[in-house]
Design an enzyme around this catalytic site. Structure first.
Site, PDB file in Angstrom:
ATOM      1  N   CYS A  67       0.048   6.105 -18.972  1.00 12.12           N
ATOM      2  CA  CYS A  67       0.514   4.820 -19.013  1.00 12.12           C
ATOM      3  C   CYS A  67       1.712   4.138 -18.085  1.00 12.12           C
ATOM      4  CB  CYS A  67       0.846   4.082 -20.452  1.00 12.12           C
ATOM      5  SG  CYS A  67       0.644   2.542 -20.856  1.00 12.12           S
TER       6      CYS A  67
ATOM      7  N   HIS B  38      -3.978   5.965 -23.145  1.00 13.04           N
ATOM      8  CA  HIS B  38      -3.102   6.513 -24.163  1.00 13.04           C
ATOM      9  C   HIS B  38      -3.986   7.583 -24.688  1.00 13.04           C
ATOM     10  CE1 HIS B  38       1.098   4.756 -23.954  1.00 13.04           C
ATOM     11  NE2 HIS B  38       0.410   3.717 -23.859  1.00 13.04           N
TER      12      HIS B  38
ATOM     13  N   GLU C 175      -3.014  10.318 -25.987  1.00 10.44           N
ATOM     14  CA  GLU C 175      -2.214  10.923 -27.156  1.00 10.44           C
ATOM     15  C   GLU C 175      -1.773   9.840 -28.430  1.00 10.44           C
ATOM     16  OE1 GLU C 175       1.086   8.512 -25.093  1.00 10.44           O
ATOM     17  OE2 GLU C 175      -1.080   8.899 -25.007  1.00 10.44           O
TER      18      GLU C 175
END
Length: 282
Positions: free
Chosen positions: A159, A259, A261
């Site tokens: 990001c 993202h 994660e």
């Protein structure tokens, strides 16, 4: 995630190592240290936002440890991989020192970059979300990009990490892509959105996921505008925004806009990305 300030360190001694082990054998068991940089607790952001960044960082560290049973170079590292969290706002050492002490570097998500780093016209500065903006953190992570690439070590951007890498290498950003986009939920939502991404044939990112189309978790209002010289776009969103970039001269460098994660995303996506990343360590 426990709050951290400064640099988190951990012991690097190897379990079951004999005091008579040769230096070459001992080096095989040295933990591969992965530096993960982000702003931990900026004073001008809500605590909820800071906690979210901690959670994303913790999930990235979790994935690094869990997938570390891969062969890194010619060494089976097992669980001997050490996430090393760096506070970009208070790193405690120079970018060069961080890179010297790390085997690979990850630049995580966070606030907008200060517009002066990509020479944004002053009348457009109002499009930048000033909450959490830190010129000193930007300077540190820009230096981190240059030092990592100069050392020929693996570099991953997530990001904001993609945006930092792009700006560090001479690219620019769109300061605000607008409120009603596929990249962020509507104003009354939680900020997260899911959308499809097309991956370029023959790219590293395609090899990681084994497909040309994936669905990603997204939450951003800035994006790459002019891609830096040397970078190649390897993923795009349906609206044409660049979602990932690689550097042919630095094949161990990859940056994504989404993202992987996020805790509500596809865990296999993050683990596949981190497994590939660890394999880039010489």
């Amino acid at each position: 995630m426990q709050k951290q300030t400064g640099v988190a360190e951990a012991a690097t001694s190897a379990p079951n190592a004999s005091p008579h082990t040769s230096e070459s054998k001992t080096s095989e068991y040295r933990p591969r240290r992965i530096a993960l940089s982000y702003v931990m607790d900026a004073v001008n952001v809500p605590q909820e936002y800071a906690d979210e960044l901690h959670g994303l960082a913790a999930n990235t560290g979790r994935s690094i440890v869990e997938v570390s049973g891969v062969e890194v170079g010619r060494v089976e590292v097992g669980g001997h991989v050490q996430p090393w969290f760096i506070d970009a706002l208070r790193p405690g050492r120079s970018a060069r020192e961080v890179v010297a002490g790390a085997d690979a570097v990850v630049i995580l998500g966070g606030a907008d970059m200060h517009p002066r780093f990509y020479e944004l016209e002053r009348e457009r500065w109002r499009d930048v979300d000033l909450a959490g903006v830190s010129a000193s953190a930007d300077e540190f992570e820009i230096a981190l990009v240059h030092e990592t690439l100069a050392a020929r070590k693996p570099l991953l951007g997530i990001c904001r990490g993609l945006q930092i890498i792009n700006v560090a290498l001479g690219g620019t950003l769109i300061p605000d892509i607008g409120r009603l986009t596929i990249h962020k939920s509507e104003p009354d939502g939680d900020g997260w959105a899911d959308h499809s991404v097309s991956l370029a044939a023959g790219s590293a990112i395609e090899s990681i996921y084994g497909t040309r189309q994936i669905t990603v978790r997204s939450a951003h209002h800035q994006a790459v505008d002019v891609l830096a010289e040397g970078l190649v776009p390897v993923a795009t969103a349906p609206d044409g925004l660049i979602e990932a970039a690689e550097h042919p001269e630095h094949p161990a460098m990859l940056a994504v806009q989404w993202h992987p994660e996020d805790l509500y995303g596809d865990k296999t996506h993050l683990d596949a990305l981190m497994s590939w990343f660890l394999r880039q360590i010489p």
